[in-house]
Design a protein around this motif. Structure first.
Motif, PDB file in Angstrom:
ATOM      1  N   GLU A  95      13.888  15.584  15.287  1.00  0.00           N
ATOM      2  CA  GLU A  95      14.043  14.698  14.137  1.00  0.00           C
ATOM      3  C   GLU A  95      13.156  15.186  12.995  1.00  0.00           C
ATOM      4  OE1 GLU A  95      13.171  10.685  15.175  1.00  0.00           O
ATOM      5  OE2 GLU A  95      14.822  10.507  16.609  1.00  0.00           O
ATOM      6  N   ASN A  96      13.663  15.002  11.774  1.00  0.00           N
ATOM      7  CA  ASN A  96      12.919  15.335  10.561  1.00  0.00           C
ATOM      8  C   ASN A  96      13.226  14.244   9.539  1.00  0.00           C
ATOM      9  OD1 ASN A  96      11.780  16.374   8.256  1.00  0.00           O
ATOM     10  ND2 ASN A  96      12.851  18.341   8.320  1.00  0.00           N
ATOM     11  N   ASN A  97      12.290  13.300   9.404  1.00  0.00           N
ATOM     12  CA  ASN A  97      12.561  12.112   8.597  1.00  0.00           C
ATOM     13  C   ASN A  97      11.544  11.927   7.469  1.00  0.00           C
ATOM     14  OD1 ASN A  97      14.744  11.282  10.274  1.00  0.00           O
ATOM     15  ND2 ASN A  97      13.280  10.443  11.741  1.00  0.00           N
ATOM     16  N   ILE A  98      12.018  11.323   6.376  1.00  0.00           N
ATOM     17  CA  ILE A  98      11.152  10.946   5.252  1.00  0.00           C
ATOM     18  C   ILE A  98      11.461   9.500   4.880  1.00  0.00           C
ATOM     19  CG2 ILE A  98      10.593  11.340   2.819  1.00  0.00           C
ATOM     20  CD1 ILE A  98      11.146  14.248   3.169  1.00  0.00           C
ATOM     21  N   SER A  99      10.430   8.726   4.638  1.00  0.00           N
ATOM     22  CA  SER A  99      10.616   7.339   4.217  1.00  0.00           C
ATOM     23  C   SER A  99       9.609   7.010   3.123  1.00  0.00           C
ATOM     24  CB  SER A  99      10.435   6.378   5.398  1.00  0.00           C
ATOM     25  OG  SER A  99       9.137   6.491   5.948  1.00  0.00           O
ATOM     26  N   SER A 100       9.962   6.050   2.278  1.00  0.00           N
ATOM     27  CA  SER A 100       9.067   5.663   1.181  1.00  0.00           C
ATOM     28  C   SER A 100       9.097   4.159   0.995  1.00  0.00           C
ATOM     29  CB  SER A 100       9.464   6.371  -0.120  1.00  0.00           C
ATOM     30  OG  SER A 100      10.775   6.021  -0.505  1.00  0.00           O
ATOM     31  N   TYR A 101       8.006   3.622   0.529  1.00  0.00           N
ATOM     32  CA  TYR A 101       7.969   2.200   0.202  1.00  0.00           C
ATOM     33  C   TYR A 101       6.931   1.960  -0.884  1.00  0.00           C
ATOM     34  CZ  TYR A 101       3.947   2.136   3.407  1.00  0.00           C
ATOM     35  OH  TYR A 101       2.752   2.397   4.024  1.00  0.00           O
ATOM     36  N   VAL A 102       7.193   0.927  -1.633  1.00  0.00           N
ATOM     37  CA  VAL A 102       6.305   0.568  -2.734  1.00  0.00           C
ATOM     38  C   VAL A 102       5.244  -0.398  -2.225  1.00  0.00           C
ATOM     39  CG1 VAL A 102       7.771  -1.368  -3.429  1.00  0.00           C
ATOM     40  CG2 VAL A 102       6.237  -0.314  -5.112  1.00  0.00           C
ATOM     41  N   HIS A 103       4.025  -0.318  -2.774  1.00  0.00           N
ATOM     42  CA  HIS A 103       3.006  -1.288  -2.388  1.00  0.00           C
ATOM     43  C   HIS A 103       2.482  -2.003  -3.627  1.00  0.00           C
ATOM     44  CE1 HIS A 103       0.028   1.874  -3.428  1.00  0.00           C
ATOM     45  NE2 HIS A 103       0.769   2.672  -2.705  1.00  0.00           N
ATOM     46  N   TYR A 104       1.945  -3.200  -3.403  1.00  0.00           N
ATOM     47  CA  TYR A 104       1.550  -4.097  -4.480  1.00  0.00           C
ATOM     48  C   TYR A 104       0.067  -4.448  -4.362  1.00  0.00           C
ATOM     49  CZ  TYR A 104       6.611  -4.690  -4.906  1.00  0.00           C
ATOM     50  OH  TYR A 104       7.964  -4.470  -5.059  1.00  0.00           O
ATOM     51  N   ASN A 105      -0.505  -4.825  -5.492  1.00  0.00           N
ATOM     52  CA  ASN A 105      -1.903  -5.241  -5.486  1.00  0.00           C
ATOM     53  C   ASN A 105      -2.001  -6.743  -5.200  1.00  0.00           C
ATOM     54  OD1 ASN A 105      -1.168  -6.532  -7.875  1.00  0.00           O
ATOM     55  ND2 ASN A 105      -1.993  -4.906  -9.186  1.00  0.00           N
ATOM     56  N   ASP A 106      -3.222  -7.281  -5.302  1.00  0.00           N
ATOM     57  CA  ASP A 106      -3.431  -8.683  -4.974  1.00  0.00           C
ATOM     58  C   ASP A 106      -2.798  -9.638  -5.990  1.00  0.00           C
ATOM     59  OD1 ASP A 106      -5.081  -8.048  -7.027  1.00  0.00           O
ATOM     60  OD2 ASP A 106      -6.922  -8.789  -6.109  1.00  0.00           O
ATOM     61  N   LYS A 107      -2.347  -9.103  -7.119  1.00  0.00           N
ATOM     62  CA  LYS A 107      -1.663  -9.925  -8.126  1.00  0.00           C
ATOM     63  C   LYS A 107      -0.151  -9.796  -8.024  1.00  0.00           C
ATOM     64  CE  LYS A 107      -5.500  -9.674 -11.414  1.00  0.00           C
ATOM     65  NZ  LYS A 107      -5.915  -9.298 -12.797  1.00  0.00           N
ATOM     66  N   ASN A 108       0.279  -9.185  -6.893  1.00  0.00           N
ATOM     67  CA  ASN A 108       1.705  -9.001  -6.619  1.00  0.00           C
ATOM     68  C   ASN A 108       2.390  -8.115  -7.659  1.00  0.00           C
ATOM     69  OD1 ASN A 108       3.807  -9.461  -4.788  1.00  0.00           O
ATOM     70  ND2 ASN A 108       4.692 -11.085  -6.075  1.00  0.00           N
ATOM     71  N   ALA A 109       1.619  -7.194  -8.199  1.00  0.00           N
ATOM     72  CA  ALA A 109       2.161  -6.231  -9.158  1.00  0.00           C
ATOM     73  C   ALA A 109       2.218  -4.847  -8.500  1.00  0.00           C
ATOM     74  CB  ALA A 109       1.290  -6.172 -10.409  1.00  0.00           C
ATOM     75  N   GLN A 110       3.294  -4.114  -8.758  1.00  0.00           N
ATOM     76  CA  GLN A 110       3.441  -2.789  -8.172  1.00  0.00           C
ATOM     77  C   GLN A 110       2.315  -1.878  -8.662  1.00  0.00           C
ATOM     78  OE1 GLN A 110       7.345  -1.064  -8.567  1.00  0.00           O
ATOM     79  NE2 GLN A 110       6.522   1.037  -8.488  1.00  0.00           N
ATOM     80  N   ASP A 111       1.653  -1.208  -7.695  1.00  0.00           N
ATOM     81  CA  ASP A 111       0.573  -0.314  -8.100  1.00  0.00           C
ATOM     82  C   ASP A 111       0.642   1.046  -7.418  1.00  0.00           C
ATOM     83  OD1 ASP A 111      -0.140  -0.923  -5.545  1.00  0.00           O
ATOM     84  OD2 ASP A 111      -2.191  -1.541  -6.017  1.00  0.00           O
ATOM     85  N   GLY A 112       1.814   1.431  -6.892  1.00  0.00           N
ATOM     86  CA  GLY A 112       1.940   2.766  -6.342  1.00  0.00           C
ATOM     87  C   GLY A 112       3.017   2.888  -5.274  1.00  0.00           C
ATOM     88  N   TRP A 113       3.103   4.108  -4.738  1.00  0.00           N
ATOM     89  CA  TRP A 113       4.105   4.426  -3.718  1.00  0.00           C
ATOM     90  C   TRP A 113       3.440   5.114  -2.532  1.00  0.00           C
ATOM     91  CZ3 TRP A 113       9.319   3.247  -4.031  1.00  0.00           C
ATOM     92  CH2 TRP A 113       9.774   2.782  -5.271  1.00  0.00           C
ATOM     93  N   THR A 114       4.042   4.911  -1.360  1.00  0.00           N
ATOM     94  CA  THR A 114       3.646   5.648  -0.162  1.00  0.00           C
ATOM     95  C   THR A 114       4.879   6.345   0.393  1.00  0.00           C
ATOM     96  OG1 THR A 114       1.867   4.107   0.409  1.00  0.00           O
ATOM     97  CG2 THR A 114       2.724   5.506   2.184  1.00  0.00           C
ATOM     98  N   VAL A 115       4.769   7.639   0.609  1.00  0.00           N
ATOM     99  CA  VAL A 115       5.871   8.422   1.180  1.00  0.00           C
ATOM    100  C   VAL A 115       5.379   9.053   2.485  1.00  0.00           C
ATOM    101  CG1 VAL A 115       7.500  10.321   0.852  1.00  0.00           C
ATOM    102  CG2 VAL A 115       6.833   8.884  -1.104  1.00  0.00           C
ATOM    103  N   SER A 116       6.120   8.813   3.553  1.00  0.00           N
ATOM    104  CA  SER A 116       5.754   9.332   4.871  1.00  0.00           C
ATOM    105  C   SER A 116       6.808  10.310   5.360  1.00  0.00           C
ATOM    106  CB  SER A 116       5.610   8.194   5.883  1.00  0.00           C
ATOM    107  OG  SER A 116       4.605   7.292   5.491  1.00  0.00           O
ATOM    108  N   GLY A 117       6.353  11.328   6.052  1.00  0.00           N
ATOM    109  CA  GLY A 117       7.248  12.293   6.678  1.00  0.00           C
ATOM    110  C   GLY A 117       6.908  12.418   8.149  1.00  0.00           C
ATOM    111  N   SER A 118       7.916  12.626   8.996  1.00  0.00           N
ATOM    112  CA  SER A 118       7.670  12.756  10.437  1.00  0.00           C
ATOM    113  C   SER A 118       8.549  13.838  11.045  1.00  0.00           C
ATOM    114  CB  SER A 118       7.925  11.425  11.147  1.00  0.00           C
ATOM    115  OG  SER A 118       9.291  11.061  11.067  1.00  0.00           O
ATOM    116  N   LEU A 119       8.010  14.479  12.063  1.00  0.00           N
ATOM    117  CA  LEU A 119       8.740  15.482  12.841  1.00  0.00           C
ATOM    118  C   LEU A 119       8.627  15.091  14.316  1.00  0.00           C
ATOM    119  CD1 LEU A 119       7.543  18.859  11.255  1.00  0.00           C
ATOM    120  CD2 LEU A 119       9.741  17.711  10.874  1.00  0.00           C
ATOM    121  N   THR A 120       9.745  15.145  15.024  1.00  0.00           N
ATOM    122  CA  THR A 120       9.742  14.944  16.472  1.00  0.00           C
ATOM    123  C   THR A 120      10.086  16.269  17.126  1.00  0.00           C
ATOM    124  OG1 THR A 120      10.397  12.626  16.265  1.00  0.00           O
ATOM    125  CG2 THR A 120      10.720  13.666  18.409  1.00  0.00           C
TER     126      THR A 120
END
Length: 248
Positions: A95-120
């Motif tokens: 497997e070769n996968n990539i996923s991404s999700y947005v994260h928010y600060n304590d004021k519920n405002a978008q403050d960045g992205w996290t992108v993860s990759g994995s190999l099995t």
């Protein structure tokens, strides 16, 4: 004529009722005798099989205010890992996968992205997979390690184990019938289970690892074992056997 007809009808009805009652009584007696002479038994055989494949899941994660920047960093890491793995011909990339999700600060405002990759990765050569993990150290992190038995290897022992379980069942049934004074037995029902029929599939167990142990000759992935079973679970009816009155 009407009285005779009524009398005849009542006579026939009484005769039928007596016949039905007698048949029901005979059936009940036969059923009771049959149920009394029914024995439940189970036989089981087991075998330990050494694992013949190893699997590892690697991951990388990058965070950024920009989705493009986090994605580029993740793709760069995956490309580097894949280039290293080209040197290990006996290691498969399952497997070769990539996923991404947005994260928010304590004021519920978008403050960045996290992108993860994995190999099995998977291999039937634990030494080569160990070397590949050593080469990837510092590039990607190990999320999990496991090993197991392939379905083909399980299939190679399935028929033999069923045969052994059936032979034990027949031997035990004959032994019980003989020692309880029966002339023989007949099978009421049997349920047969085996490694394949019970959906063992690919038996996978987690493994611990230590990159500090890695060397050119010593694999960091050990050879584990899994226990597989075949069984026969059923009932037999003893033939020509007088019911035994067990003490209360």
């Amino acid at each position: 004529m009407r009285l005779k007809h009524t009398f005849l009808t009542l006579t026939l009805a009484a005769t039928c009722a007596t016949s039905v009652f007698a048949n029901t009584a005979n059936q009940d007696a036969t059923t009771q005798a049959t149920m009394t002479n029914v024995i439940s038994l189970r036989t089981e055989v087991s075998r330990n099989i050494a694992h013949n494949f190893w699997q590892v899941r690697l991951f990388t994660r990058h965070e950024s205010q920009s989705l493009a920047e986090a994605s580029n960093a993740t793709n760069t890491t995956l490309a580097k890992a894949l280039k290293i793995l080209k040197g290990f011909k006996n290691v498969q990339i399952k497997e070769n996968n990539i996923s991404s999700y947005v994260h928010y600060n304590d004021k519920n405002a978008q403050d960045g992205w996290t992108v993860s990759g994995s190999l099995t990765l998977r291999s039937k050569d634990n030494l080569e997979l160990s070397k590949a993990l050593t080469a990837l150290n510092g590039v990607m992190a190990v999320q999990s390690l496991s090993s197991g038995v392939t379905k083909n290897k399980i299939a190679s022992i399935d028929d033999e184990m069923i045969k052994q379980a059936l032979a034990q069942f027949e031997q035990k049934a004959a032994f019980i019938a003989k020692n309880l004074g029966a002339t023989g037995y007949e099978l009421v029902y049997a349920n047969v289970g085996s490694p394949l029929s019970d959906s063992y599939g690919q038996s996978v167990v987690p493994q611990n690892y230590n990159l500090a142990r890695a060397s050119a000759a010593t694999p960091i992935l050990g050879v584990e074992q899994s226990t597989f079973r075949a069984y026969v679970d059923g009932q037999i009816h003893l033939l020509n056997k007088t019911p035994v009155n067990l003490p209360k």
